[in-house]
Each structure stands twice: as C-alpha cells, then as structure tokens.
Design a protein around this motif. Structure first.
Motif, PDB file in Angstrom:
ATOM      1  N   PHE A 166      -3.194   4.258 -10.653  1.00  0.00           N
ATOM      2  CA  PHE A 166      -4.461   3.954  -9.987  1.00  0.00           C
ATOM      3  C   PHE A 166      -5.095   2.699 -10.581  1.00  0.00           C
ATOM      4  CE2 PHE A 166      -4.675   8.664  -8.889  1.00  0.00           C
ATOM      5  CZ  PHE A 166      -4.332   8.440  -7.563  1.00  0.00           C
ATOM      6  N   GLU A 202      -8.806   3.947  -1.329  1.00  0.00           N
ATOM      7  CA  GLU A 202      -8.482   5.360  -1.496  1.00  0.00           C
ATOM      8  C   GLU A 202      -8.987   6.123  -0.281  1.00  0.00           C
ATOM      9  OE1 GLU A 202     -10.457   7.004  -4.931  1.00  0.00           O
ATOM     10  OE2 GLU A 202     -12.347   6.046  -4.427  1.00  0.00           O
ATOM     11  N   CYS A 203      -8.543   7.372  -0.129  1.00  0.00           N
ATOM     12  CA  CYS A 203      -9.000   8.235   0.957  1.00  0.00           C
ATOM     13  C   CYS A 203     -10.116   9.130   0.447  1.00  0.00           C
ATOM     14  CB  CYS A 203      -7.858   9.101   1.478  1.00  0.00           C
ATOM     15  SG  CYS A 203      -6.659   8.222   2.493  1.00  0.00           S
ATOM     16  N   PHE A 260      -4.163  -0.203  -1.585  1.00  0.00           N
ATOM     17  CA  PHE A 260      -4.460   1.180  -1.212  1.00  0.00           C
ATOM     18  C   PHE A 260      -3.397   2.116  -1.794  1.00  0.00           C
ATOM     19  CE2 PHE A 260      -3.482   4.684   1.677  1.00  0.00           C
ATOM     20  CZ  PHE A 260      -4.707   5.331   1.742  1.00  0.00           C
ATOM     21  N   HIS A 288      -5.946  -0.548  -8.372  1.00  0.00           N
ATOM     22  CA  HIS A 288      -7.302  -1.109  -8.378  1.00  0.00           C
ATOM     23  C   HIS A 288      -7.265  -2.591  -8.757  1.00  0.00           C
ATOM     24  CE1 HIS A 288     -11.660  -1.134  -8.778  1.00  0.00           C
ATOM     25  NE2 HIS A 288     -11.511  -1.775  -9.921  1.00  0.00           N
ATOM     26  N   ASN A 324       0.853  -1.189   0.000  1.00  0.00           N
ATOM     27  CA  ASN A 324       0.000   0.000   0.000  1.00  0.00           C
ATOM     28  C   ASN A 324       0.888   1.238   0.000  1.00  0.00           C
ATOM     29  OD1 ASN A 324      -2.576  -1.473   0.413  1.00  0.00           O
ATOM     30  ND2 ASN A 324      -1.638  -1.998   2.384  1.00  0.00           N
ATOM     31  N   CYS A 384      -4.900   7.447   6.120  1.00  0.00           N
ATOM     32  CA  CYS A 384      -4.469   6.157   5.568  1.00  0.00           C
ATOM     33  C   CYS A 384      -4.823   5.020   6.522  1.00  0.00           C
ATOM     34  CB  CYS A 384      -2.967   6.160   5.308  1.00  0.00           C
ATOM     35  SG  CYS A 384      -2.419   7.257   3.990  1.00  0.00           S
ATOM     36  N   THR A 412      -7.231  13.459  -7.763  1.00  0.00           N
ATOM     37  CA  THR A 412      -5.794  13.529  -8.039  1.00  0.00           C
ATOM     38  C   THR A 412      -5.543  13.593  -9.540  1.00  0.00           C
ATOM     39  OG1 THR A 412      -5.015  12.453  -6.018  1.00  0.00           O
ATOM     40  CG2 THR A 412      -3.631  12.222  -7.947  1.00  0.00           C
ATOM     41  N   PRO A 442      -9.825  11.622  -3.313  1.00  0.00           N
ATOM     42  CA  PRO A 442     -10.126  10.464  -4.167  1.00  0.00           C
ATOM     43  C   PRO A 442      -9.189  10.395  -5.373  1.00  0.00           C
ATOM     44  CG  PRO A 442     -12.106  11.745  -3.658  1.00  0.00           C
ATOM     45  CD  PRO A 442     -10.940  12.569  -3.236  1.00  0.00           C
ATOM     46  N   HIS A 443      -9.029   9.207  -5.898  1.00  0.00           N
ATOM     47  CA  HIS A 443      -8.196   9.012  -7.087  1.00  0.00           C
ATOM     48  C   HIS A 443      -8.613   9.945  -8.222  1.00  0.00           C
ATOM     49  CE1 HIS A 443      -7.250   4.584  -5.762  1.00  0.00           C
ATOM     50  NE2 HIS A 443      -6.704   5.493  -4.978  1.00  0.00           N
ATOM     51  N   THR A 470      -2.823   6.585  -2.280  1.00  0.00           N
ATOM     52  CA  THR A 470      -3.351   7.946  -2.180  1.00  0.00           C
ATOM     53  C   THR A 470      -2.232   8.963  -2.296  1.00  0.00           C
ATOM     54  OG1 THR A 470      -4.940   9.317  -0.961  1.00  0.00           O
ATOM     55  CG2 THR A 470      -3.193   8.286   0.325  1.00  0.00           C
ATOM     56  N   GLU A 471      -2.622  10.202  -2.575  1.00  0.00           N
ATOM     57  CA  GLU A 471      -1.673  11.307  -2.703  1.00  0.00           C
ATOM     58  C   GLU A 471      -1.550  12.052  -1.377  1.00  0.00           C
ATOM     59  OE1 GLU A 471      -0.885  15.282  -5.504  1.00  0.00           O
ATOM     60  OE2 GLU A 471      -2.849  14.317  -5.500  1.00  0.00           O
TER      61      GLU A 471
END
Length: 323
Positions: free
Chosen positions: A107, A292-293, A116, A111, A89, A282, A301, A297-298, A118-119
C-alpha cells in the motif's frame, strides 16, 4: 472501457474471466500465465484479445488498465509489487498477502506511485452487505448481541491448500471471510480474540475463532478445509435474529422475531458470479481518481491481516515467506 488483465490462469482466474466477459464498462483484454500455451487456450475460451506466456511481458502492454491477481496467496506480494513497479492498477484476490507487513509495504508503494490497489474479497462489495446492515439498523431484531458463522469445504484435492510453501491452510483461504463478516456486522474495531486449530500436513485444517468486541458483542466462528460446513451465519438480537444462507455468497436473508417466527425474507439480486461487484467498485474508483475502494479501505485490509497474524502467532505457526 476499462481493459482488464488477469495474472494466473487457475480456477479463480476462470471464474473472473467468466464474470468480466459479461460486464459492461470492462473488456476482458489480457491473460498471463507461466505457460504460453495455457494462456492461449484460456484466451481462446473467453475471447481475450491478448495471451502472454509471462507476467513480465503482459505488464509491458501499455493498454492494460487493471490487473487482477489470481495466483496463490504465497505469490500475491511478488505479483502485486511487479504490477505496481510496472505502473499498473491492481485488484488482488484475498487473502491480500501472507502477512500484514507485506500488505503495508504494498500500500505504501501504491500510494507513492499514485496507483489504485484493492483487495478482492467479494463479500465486502456485494449488495447483501448493505441488505444485512439495513435490517440491523432498522431495529427489527433489537440490539444485536452476538453472531455465529461457519465456512468450510472439503478441499483435499486442491494442492495449494495443503502446502505451507503456498500459504495453505484454512485461515487465509476461508477464515478470512469469517473475520471480515464479524467486522462488517460489529464494526471495524479491535476485539479480544481466542482461537484453536487442528493441523494436518503442516497447515491449519480446522480453525475455531471467538471474538469479543469492546461493548461485549461476541462472534463464534469455525472454518474448515477438510469438511463440508453449511456456510450458515446468524446474527442474534434482543428482539429476534437473522439467518443468512451461505455467508460466502448470501442466497437468502431471513428475519425471525423473538417467538422464532419468520417475519421477513430477502433475496440478493441475480448476479453473474458475484465477482462483478468488486470489479464495478474498481471501475468507479478509477473513474473518480481514487486509489482505494471505500468498500475495503487499505487500512481495513491491513487490520484483517494483523488479526490473522495474531491468530497464527497464538498457534505458534508461521507461514514460510516466498522470496
């Protein structure tokens, strides 16, 4: 306890290490650098359990739960991909990648592998984000019509900032915060964008960014890596306005009425460094099985990366992509 590893041992890695060593639910577990001695010194300084002289070696450690990418922008794509292929992750420092195409690919891989990713753009996770939104939603400044913001530092001594091969320049390093600020205030919608830039040493040194949203709301912003700006943000409405001291890590949020009188002031809670909020997000996501957070969200970003791609295209400037 989530065991966290850091990839890269530069300044931003030190700030993250200083953060997670003071957090609950997170163990400062491993540091990886291209130099084993450097990694060992880093580990000793912050009390990390493991020090690795290569990224590949660290990624073979089955105990690593989350990897924080602290390498230059130019290397984010390669580093994130390495982590995902190793089944790890990832929390990747901003700007997420050099362009939107790289972001979309990463991403997609995450997926596919159900990992996991995230930025780590800290302003998206901070309590100040909700504080600002709550003030706007209260109606105390009326209908919001526009905002202004700036962010700049004198970074002549930071070599990567001035190196096109390391994806240097103002936009990816500080301008990304401005684009995110406008979208956090006015909503994640497409806007008409007009920009200009001053170049030096092959990179954008000063950027002016104007965004006009569909309902006529406007954002006027400037970023700079060759001068100290006051980092001020202001949100203007029909009944008053909000001033934000330091949009990069808000220290004070002040509300004024239409007679320019201060009517309220708010202070974000005490923090370790400000990085703890993205790490806490996270932890929550991983505990809930999310990929994702919700704070970043992806899709958002990617959209921010697309906006910055469009800005550079307007300048006729393309960042060299590292293989």
């Amino acid at each position: 306890m989530m065991k966290m590893a850091i990839m890269g041992a530069g300044a931003i890695a030190n700030k993250m290490a200083a953060t997670i060593t003071k957090m609950e639910k997170v163990e400062a577990y491993a540091i990886a650098a291209r130099d084993k001695e450097r990694a060992e010194i880093f580990a000793g300084q912050y009390g990390f359990a493991r020090a690795y002289g290569s990224y590949e070696e660290m990624l073979e450690d089955p105990q690593v739960d989350l990897v924080y990418i602290a390498t230059p922008h130019s290397h984010h794509y390669k580093c994130v991909k390495m982590c995902l292929e190793a089944g790890k992750n990832v929390l990747c420092e901003k700007s997420f990648t050099v362009n939107a195409e790289q972001a979309r690919e990463l991403f997609s891989v995450a997926h596919e592998k159900k990992l996991f990713l995230t930025e780590a753009i800290w302003t998206r996770y901070m309590p100040s984000r909700k504080m600002i939104n709550d003030i706007i939603n209260s109606g105390v400044i009326g209908e919001v019509t526009s905002l202004s913001a700036n962010l700049g530092y004198e970074l002549s001594q930071v070599k990567r900032i001035w190196d096109p091969k390391l994806a240097g320049g103002a936009l990816l390093d500080v301008g990304v915060y401005l684009v995110n600020f406008a979208r956090m205030v006015f909503g994640e919608r497409d806007a008409e964008i007009h920009t200009s830039a001053v170049f030096k040493n092959g990179v954008d040194m000063i950027d002016n960014i104007d965004m006009i949203f569909p309902d006529g709301k406007t954002a006027s912003m400037q970023c700079n890596v060759h001068g100290v700006l006051n980092r001020a943000g202001a949100i203007f409405g029909t009944k008053g306005y909000i001033e934000i001291t330091n949009i990069n890590n808000p220290e004070k949020i002040t509300v004024f009425n239409d007679r320019y009188q201060e009517i309220a002031s708010y202070f974000p809670p005490e923090q370790i460094t400000g990085y703890e909020y993205e790490v806490e997000a996270c932890v929550r996501a991983l505990e809930n099985g999310a990929l994702e957070c919700e704070e970043m969200p992806h899709e958002e970003t990617v959209r921010v990366m697309e906006i910055m791609d469009g800005i550079r295209k307007e300048w006729g400037y393309e960042i060299p992509v590292q293989e």
